[in-house]
Design a protein around this motif. Structure first.
Motif, PDB file in Angstrom:
ATOM      1  N   GLU A 115      19.535 -30.217 -52.031  1.00 54.05           N
ATOM      2  CA  GLU A 115      19.774 -29.280 -50.922  1.00 54.05           C
ATOM      3  C   GLU A 115      19.251 -29.846 -49.612  1.00 54.05           C
ATOM      4  OE1 GLU A 115      19.585 -24.662 -49.584  1.00 54.05           O
ATOM      5  OE2 GLU A 115      18.955 -25.177 -51.607  1.00 54.05           O
ATOM      6  N   VAL A 116      18.058 -30.417 -49.634  1.00 52.60           N
ATOM      7  CA  VAL A 116      17.504 -31.009 -48.411  1.00 52.60           C
ATOM      8  C   VAL A 116      18.407 -32.142 -47.926  1.00 52.60           C
ATOM      9  CG1 VAL A 116      15.577 -32.342 -47.466  1.00 52.60           C
ATOM     10  CG2 VAL A 116      15.123 -30.295 -48.817  1.00 52.60           C
ATOM     11  N   ALA A 117      18.881 -32.984 -48.839  1.00 54.15           N
ATOM     12  CA  ALA A 117      19.784 -34.076 -48.454  1.00 54.15           C
ATOM     13  C   ALA A 117      21.071 -33.531 -47.852  1.00 54.15           C
ATOM     14  CB  ALA A 117      20.087 -34.960 -49.660  1.00 54.15           C
ATOM     15  N   GLY A 118      21.580 -32.437 -48.399  1.00 53.89           N
ATOM     16  CA  GLY A 118      22.805 -31.829 -47.874  1.00 53.89           C
ATOM     17  C   GLY A 118      22.615 -31.210 -46.503  1.00 53.89           C
ATOM     18  N   LEU A 119      21.414 -30.749 -46.207  1.00 52.65           N
ATOM     19  CA  LEU A 119      21.123 -30.119 -44.915  1.00 52.65           C
ATOM     20  C   LEU A 119      20.686 -31.124 -43.862  1.00 52.65           C
ATOM     21  CD1 LEU A 119      19.133 -27.058 -46.299  1.00 52.65           C
ATOM     22  CD2 LEU A 119      21.375 -26.979 -45.179  1.00 52.65           C
ATOM     23  N   PHE A 120      20.420 -32.332 -44.283  1.00 56.39           N
ATOM     24  CA  PHE A 120      19.873 -33.349 -43.399  1.00 56.39           C
ATOM     25  C   PHE A 120      20.938 -33.829 -42.421  1.00 56.39           C
ATOM     26  CE2 PHE A 120      17.335 -36.880 -42.099  1.00 56.39           C
ATOM     27  CZ  PHE A 120      16.054 -36.490 -42.407  1.00 56.39           C
ATOM     28  N   TYR A 121      20.600 -33.908 -41.142  1.00 54.56           N
ATOM     29  CA  TYR A 121      21.514 -34.376 -40.113  1.00 54.56           C
ATOM     30  C   TYR A 121      21.124 -35.796 -39.714  1.00 54.56           C
ATOM     31  CZ  TYR A 121      23.974 -34.689 -35.677  1.00 54.56           C
ATOM     32  OH  TYR A 121      24.779 -35.095 -34.650  1.00 54.56           O
ATOM     33  N   LEU A 122      21.775 -36.779 -40.340  1.00 56.50           N
ATOM     34  CA  LEU A 122      21.447 -38.181 -40.068  1.00 56.50           C
ATOM     35  C   LEU A 122      21.860 -38.610 -38.664  1.00 56.50           C
ATOM     36  CD1 LEU A 122      22.121 -40.062 -43.411  1.00 56.50           C
ATOM     37  CD2 LEU A 122      19.961 -39.784 -42.227  1.00 56.50           C
ATOM     38  N   GLY A 123      22.793 -37.882 -38.042  1.00 54.48           N
ATOM     39  CA  GLY A 123      23.192 -38.207 -36.683  1.00 54.48           C
ATOM     40  C   GLY A 123      22.060 -38.041 -35.684  1.00 54.48           C
ATOM     41  N   GLY A 124      21.043 -37.277 -36.061  1.00 52.74           N
ATOM     42  CA  GLY A 124      19.896 -37.065 -35.186  1.00 52.74           C
ATOM     43  C   GLY A 124      18.747 -38.011 -35.453  1.00 52.74           C
ATOM     44  N   VAL A 125      18.958 -38.986 -36.344  1.00 50.77           N
ATOM     45  CA  VAL A 125      17.898 -39.942 -36.673  1.00 50.77           C
ATOM     46  C   VAL A 125      18.205 -41.274 -36.005  1.00 50.77           C
ATOM     47  CG1 VAL A 125      16.745 -41.202 -38.527  1.00 50.77           C
ATOM     48  CG2 VAL A 125      17.433 -38.835 -38.877  1.00 50.77           C
ATOM     49  N   VAL A 170      14.115 -28.800 -44.354  1.00 49.31           N
ATOM     50  CA  VAL A 170      13.281 -28.021 -45.279  1.00 49.31           C
ATOM     51  C   VAL A 170      13.226 -26.563 -44.848  1.00 49.31           C
ATOM     52  CG1 VAL A 170      10.942 -27.726 -46.185  1.00 49.31           C
ATOM     53  CG2 VAL A 170      11.964 -29.991 -46.114  1.00 49.31           C
ATOM     54  N   TYR A 171      13.087 -26.310 -43.539  1.00 46.23           N
ATOM     55  CA  TYR A 171      13.096 -24.920 -43.071  1.00 46.23           C
ATOM     56  C   TYR A 171      14.436 -24.241 -43.349  1.00 46.23           C
ATOM     57  CZ  TYR A 171       8.676 -24.355 -40.537  1.00 46.23           C
ATOM     58  OH  TYR A 171       7.356 -24.199 -40.215  1.00 46.23           O
ATOM     59  N   SER A 172      15.505 -25.016 -43.480  1.00 52.08           N
ATOM     60  CA  SER A 172      16.845 -24.455 -43.629  1.00 52.08           C
ATOM     61  C   SER A 172      17.265 -24.213 -45.076  1.00 52.08           C
ATOM     62  CB  SER A 172      17.865 -25.396 -42.978  1.00 52.08           C
ATOM     63  OG  SER A 172      17.588 -25.564 -41.611  1.00 52.08           O
ATOM     64  N   ILE A 173      16.424 -24.538 -46.051  1.00 48.84           N
ATOM     65  CA  ILE A 173      16.843 -24.347 -47.445  1.00 48.84           C
ATOM     66  C   ILE A 173      17.152 -22.876 -47.695  1.00 48.84           C
ATOM     67  CG2 ILE A 173      15.679 -26.381 -48.348  1.00 48.84           C
ATOM     68  CD1 ILE A 173      13.516 -24.575 -49.448  1.00 48.84           C
ATOM     69  N   SER A 174      18.081 -22.643 -48.609  1.00 48.06           N
ATOM     70  CA  SER A 174      18.655 -21.309 -48.755  1.00 48.06           C
ATOM     71  C   SER A 174      17.868 -20.356 -49.652  1.00 48.06           C
ATOM     72  CB  SER A 174      20.081 -21.426 -49.290  1.00 48.06           C
ATOM     73  OG  SER A 174      20.073 -22.024 -50.576  1.00 48.06           O
ATOM     74  N   GLN A 175      17.158 -20.868 -50.608  1.00 48.29           N
ATOM     75  CA  GLN A 175      16.511 -19.981 -51.576  1.00 48.29           C
ATOM     76  C   GLN A 175      14.990 -20.023 -51.443  1.00 48.29           C
ATOM     77  OE1 GLN A 175      18.077 -20.123 -55.597  1.00 48.29           O
ATOM     78  NE2 GLN A 175      19.709 -21.466 -54.877  1.00 48.29           N
ATOM     79  N   LYS A 176      14.368 -18.978 -51.934  1.00 50.15           N
ATOM     80  CA  LYS A 176      12.908 -18.930 -51.957  1.00 50.15           C
ATOM     81  C   LYS A 176      12.394 -19.632 -53.212  1.00 50.15           C
ATOM     82  CE  LYS A 176      11.959 -14.680 -49.431  1.00 50.15           C
ATOM     83  NZ  LYS A 176      11.277 -13.396 -49.481  1.00 50.15           N
ATOM     84  N   PHE A 177      11.171 -20.091 -53.128  1.00 48.52           N
ATOM     85  CA  PHE A 177      10.488 -20.677 -54.273  1.00 48.52           C
ATOM     86  C   PHE A 177       9.960 -19.559 -55.159  1.00 48.52           C
ATOM     87  CE2 PHE A 177      10.563 -24.326 -51.659  1.00 48.52           C
ATOM     88  CZ  PHE A 177      10.204 -25.425 -52.409  1.00 48.52           C
ATOM     89  N   SER A 178       9.692 -19.887 -56.401  1.00 51.00           N
ATOM     90  CA  SER A 178       8.875 -18.981 -57.201  1.00 51.00           C
ATOM     91  C   SER A 178       7.431 -19.395 -56.906  1.00 51.00           C
ATOM     92  CB  SER A 178       9.205 -19.090 -58.693  1.00 51.00           C
ATOM     93  OG  SER A 178       8.980 -20.397 -59.157  1.00 51.00           O
ATOM     94  N   PRO A 179       6.564 -18.445 -56.580  1.00 45.63           N
ATOM     95  CA  PRO A 179       5.208 -18.811 -56.134  1.00 45.63           C
ATOM     96  C   PRO A 179       4.359 -19.370 -57.265  1.00 45.63           C
ATOM     97  CG  PRO A 179       5.405 -16.441 -56.339  1.00 45.63           C
ATOM     98  CD  PRO A 179       6.774 -17.007 -56.600  1.00 45.63           C
ATOM     99  N   ALA A 180       3.293 -20.040 -56.864  1.00 49.03           N
ATOM    100  CA  ALA A 180       2.309 -20.526 -57.833  1.00 49.03           C
ATOM    101  C   ALA A 180       1.549 -19.323 -58.381  1.00 49.03           C
ATOM    102  CB  ALA A 180       1.357 -21.503 -57.162  1.00 49.03           C
ATOM    103  N   ILE A 181       1.064 -19.446 -59.598  1.00 53.53           N
ATOM    104  CA  ILE A 181       0.340 -18.355 -60.258  1.00 53.53           C
ATOM    105  C   ILE A 181      -1.030 -18.869 -60.697  1.00 53.53           C
ATOM    106  CG2 ILE A 181       0.346 -16.724 -62.189  1.00 53.53           C
ATOM    107  CD1 ILE A 181       2.623 -16.201 -60.246  1.00 53.53           C
ATOM    108  N   VAL A 182      -2.056 -18.115 -60.329  1.00 55.00           N
ATOM    109  CA  VAL A 182      -3.426 -18.381 -60.784  1.00 55.00           C
ATOM    110  C   VAL A 182      -3.983 -17.058 -61.294  1.00 55.00           C
ATOM    111  CG1 VAL A 182      -5.762 -19.026 -60.091  1.00 55.00           C
ATOM    112  CG2 VAL A 182      -3.821 -20.285 -59.178  1.00 55.00           C
TER     113      VAL A 182
END
Length: 173
Positions: free
Chosen positions: A92-102, A143-155
């Motif tokens: 997903e990060v690779a798909g959202l990455f804009y290489l034209g800006g690098v 990374v800010y643009s990813i579509s889904q939330k993570f499942s949080p860490a559990i302690v």
């Protein structure tokens, strides 16, 4: 829709010189659209970072003690995880990455992207560290643009904030 309109104009043109001109106009137009989108994404990144900074300042300025968070623990019942796993996150990060800006003289660029997975699965405080400033900014935007939330860490059965590191390497051709 724009592609269809350019295609109609291209197909209707009989003169090969004009066809080449239409194709060049299309490529230039799409490049400018990418640039405009990148400016918008950079603006969104700055807004997000500014809001996070303001939230941190508000927490510091409160007179009431902040919610006590458990001390860092080496024993984690379950680490934060992206739906589908780390490989899905990378895709997903690779798909959202804009290489034209690098902008880079080297063919391979690297960054370590660190961020916090909050108790509710949101990501905050994205920071990319690497040798290429433009690659770092594009990594943060992706990374800010990813579509889904993570499942949080559990302690101890409770969701906790979790520091996540994502190493990125891209080959630019």
């Amino acid at each position: 829709m724009l592609g269809k309109e350019f295609r109609k104009k291209f197909d209707a043109e009989a003169n090969n010189f004009h066809k080449a001109s239409i194709k060049q106009d299309y490529l230039l137009f799409m490049e400018k659209m990418d640039s405009i989108e990148n400016v918008a994404l950079t603006g969104a990144l700055l807004k997000t970072k500014n809001l996070e900074d303001l939230d941190q300042l508000r927490l510091l300025n409160k007179t009431l003690p902040a919610e006590a968070s458990p001390p860092p623990s080496a024993v984690i019942d379950k680490a934060a995880d992206y739906p589908g796993g780390i490989n899905e996150l990378r895709k997903e990060v690779a798909g959202l990455f804009y290489l034209g800006g690098v902008y880079s003289d080297s063919k391979t660029v690297k960054a370590n992207v660190g961020f916090i997975v909050e108790r509710d699965g949101r990501i905050t405080n994205v920071q990319a560290e690497g040798d290429n400033f433009t690659f770092n900014r594009q990594a943060e935007i992706a990374v800010y643009s990813i579509s889904q939330k993570f499942s949080p860490a559990i302690v101890n059965g409770d969701p906790v904030r979790y520091r996540f590191k994502l190493p990125l390497t891209m080959n630019i051709e």
